[in-house]
Design an enzyme around this catalytic site. Sequence first.
Site, short mmCIF file in Angstrom:
data_model
loop_
_atom_site.label_atom_id
_atom_site.label_comp_id
_atom_site.label_asym_id
_atom_site.label_seq_id
_atom_site.Cartn_x
_atom_site.Cartn_y
_atom_site.Cartn_z
N ASN A 108 0.80 -1.22 0.00
CA ASN A 108 0.00 0.00 0.00
C ASN A 108 0.84 1.27 0.00
O ASN A 108 2.07 1.24 0.08
CB ASN A 108 -0.96 -0.03 1.19
CG ASN A 108 -2.21 -0.81 0.89
OD1 ASN A 108 -3.05 -0.38 0.10
ND2 ASN A 108 -2.35 -1.98 1.50
N HIS A 136 23.95 -1.33 6.85
CA HIS A 136 25.30 -0.86 6.60
C HIS A 136 26.25 -1.44 7.64
O HIS A 136 25.87 -1.68 8.80
CB HIS A 136 25.39 0.68 6.71
CG HIS A 136 24.86 1.40 5.51
ND1 HIS A 136 25.58 1.56 4.36
CD2 HIS A 136 23.67 2.00 5.29
CE1 HIS A 136 24.86 2.25 3.48
NE2 HIS A 136 23.69 2.52 4.02
N SER A 164 -0.23 -0.96 9.16
CA SER A 164 0.41 0.31 8.80
C SER A 164 1.46 0.71 9.83
O SER A 164 1.40 0.33 11.00
CB SER A 164 -0.64 1.41 8.71
OG SER A 164 -1.56 1.14 7.66
N ALA A 182 -0.48 -2.76 13.65
CA ALA A 182 0.00 -1.44 13.26
C ALA A 182 1.00 -0.91 14.27
O ALA A 182 0.83 -1.05 15.48
CB ALA A 182 -1.17 -0.48 13.13
N LYS A 188 12.77 -9.78 15.19
CA LYS A 188 12.97 -11.23 15.24
C LYS A 188 11.83 -11.93 14.53
O LYS A 188 10.78 -11.34 14.24
CB LYS A 188 13.05 -11.71 16.70
CG LYS A 188 14.27 -11.19 17.44
CD LYS A 188 14.35 -11.78 18.85
CE LYS A 188 15.59 -11.28 19.58
NZ LYS A 188 15.70 -11.85 20.95
N ARG A 202 5.84 -8.73 20.05
CA ARG A 202 5.66 -9.94 20.86
C ARG A 202 4.33 -10.59 20.50
O ARG A 202 3.39 -9.93 20.07
CB ARG A 202 5.68 -9.60 22.35
CG ARG A 202 7.02 -9.07 22.85
CD ARG A 202 6.94 -8.73 24.33
NE ARG A 202 8.23 -8.35 24.88
CZ ARG A 202 8.72 -7.11 24.83
NH1 ARG A 202 8.01 -6.16 24.26
NH2 ARG A 202 9.91 -6.83 25.36
N ARG A 205 -1.55 -13.27 20.73
CA ARG A 205 -2.49 -14.39 20.67
C ARG A 205 -2.20 -15.13 19.37
O ARG A 205 -1.25 -14.82 18.66
CB ARG A 205 -3.94 -13.91 20.72
CG ARG A 205 -4.32 -12.94 19.63
CD ARG A 205 -5.75 -12.43 19.80
NE ARG A 205 -6.12 -11.44 18.80
CZ ARG A 205 -6.60 -11.73 17.59
NH1 ARG A 205 -6.77 -13.01 17.23
NH2 ARG A 205 -6.91 -10.80 16.73
#
Length: 589
Positions: A108, A136, A164, A182, A188, A202, A205
């Site tokens: 988007n 870098h 978003s 969002a 990770k 994290r 659910r």
Amino acid sequence: MTTSPPAPGTDLDGADAPVAARVFDEHHHDYSPWGFWSTASAGEQERQLQLQRRASAEHAQWSLGRGCFVSELAAVQADRLVLGERSYLAAHTYVTGEVVTGRDCTVNAFTVVRGRVRLGDAVRVGAHTSLLAFNHGTAPGTEVHRQPLTSKGITVGDDVWIGSHVVVLDGVRIGDHAVVAAGAVVPKDVPAGAVVAGNPARVLRWRVPPATSTTAVPASTTAVPASTAAVPAGGDELAGRVAAFATRAREQAGDVLARCWDPHLPGGQFTDTPGAAPSVRAQCDALEVADLLLGTAPPQLPAQEQLARLRALQDERTGLVPPFDATGRPVAAPADLTDGEAAYHVLCVGYALDVHGSRFEHPVRVVAEMDAATLVAALEALPWRGRAWRSGAWVDAVGTAFRFNLDLGAPGVPGTLQALFGWLGTRVDPRTGAWGAPAPGEGPLEVVNGFYRASRGTYAQFDVPLPLPERVVDTVLAHAADPRWFAPGQQNACNVLDVAHPLWLAGRQSAHRREEVVALARRLLADALGHWREGLGFAFRAGRTPGLQGTEMWLALTWLLADTAGLSDLLGYRPRGVHRPEPALQLHP
């Protein structure tokens, strides 16, 4: 999602009018591209097709599937772009590097996609999100903009929603059916089926519980059909074994490390097995095992002390790391890479430092000072017939020295690294996809193992496509049928790793004989899980004494096999050192 746009030719009052005349919505499809092929005018659709044909003609590595849409307001500067059917790049998207999508993907407005990124099927990426698949270097003394780029790549599975204002960092894998809320920052991996949020992201659910999720195969440099890119885990007995093994290995990691710690050696040192001779490699294997299973350095010494001791071993004059003597003290540094132990130290010490955020203090000067003619002469002199493993190991050390030298701002004599790839590309055997030949009467063991070492330090490490991936698959599958090396009781970590990695690497470019590859990966994975000894780890060779070398290698090859079989998310770790799956550094910006 917004509501569907009005039918073409109809304005808000119901009177006929061209879509472009809508008040405050002149660029409707640039910002809401999913309706373009059903609501845009015939003229707009023809212009989009003409632009796509022109783009494909101008860019040999671009492929735009049927029903795609790319906004003219986007900035598409990709070296390689593959868009699956009905995939869209909206206005003000900024795309660079190597980007591959499956079908029905939408990127988007105002989203940034940079580096080596692969999206599976049906992925939605929200506005103002950044997928940043590169970094870098940060070596002192060199301005950041002059540093080489490193890239692990970003992989997104099938049926994923990324909201978003999300930031996904290099090296991340997002599993199938996941949702990234969002504003999340994702440093990770995201498990398949998880709903994650926050900074760092994290699991909140599960959209799809782990027992019934699927796991995507990693990003490829050539699109692989979606039908071969995932293996269901639900109800799979092997998947249950993989998950149970991962839990046990993490729980027992402390015991595995502690049994190989000898406080009586100078400063305290790890040995490969209890009572074994001191070695540099054992220190490195301990650092890698701890990283894989604990996410930190071994607890026996402070991390910075362990890393400082490794850095101090490097000889400033040559850049090489010498071996230990019987008392655990370094001997005189070798002069060049003909010393096999010192050659491997380039890999194991360099990556042990790297996975824990450190690096060599000096370039590997014996490689940094080598010119192209010297390199080619050395390559020609290697014993490729009958001793392909030894030859490939030398190539591996040279390629890895270049990798760490580049990170230190020491690229070497101009043309030498290019000569290495040039020699390999012109000497590859078209029958095997590898280099060298077996001695009379011998099978392809040396050739396959030599291919792994040579390709690991070059093609895999620098993100360069293999010359003949299909022939590699043919060669490795034929070799893996030999019970002398692959019957469960005959296996060792080297032989299995040297099959697992080439199949994984070639599979990123080609789906050739995919069903056979997956079947072999599952068989070898089941064997590998059976080699773990409770509280002791893995032995290098089946049935022998478990040690750090065997544990590090079997953990890495277990991941490679699991990933090829679509089960790696269940392991909860990903190799980052010598046996890392993704490239460590890209040769192109």
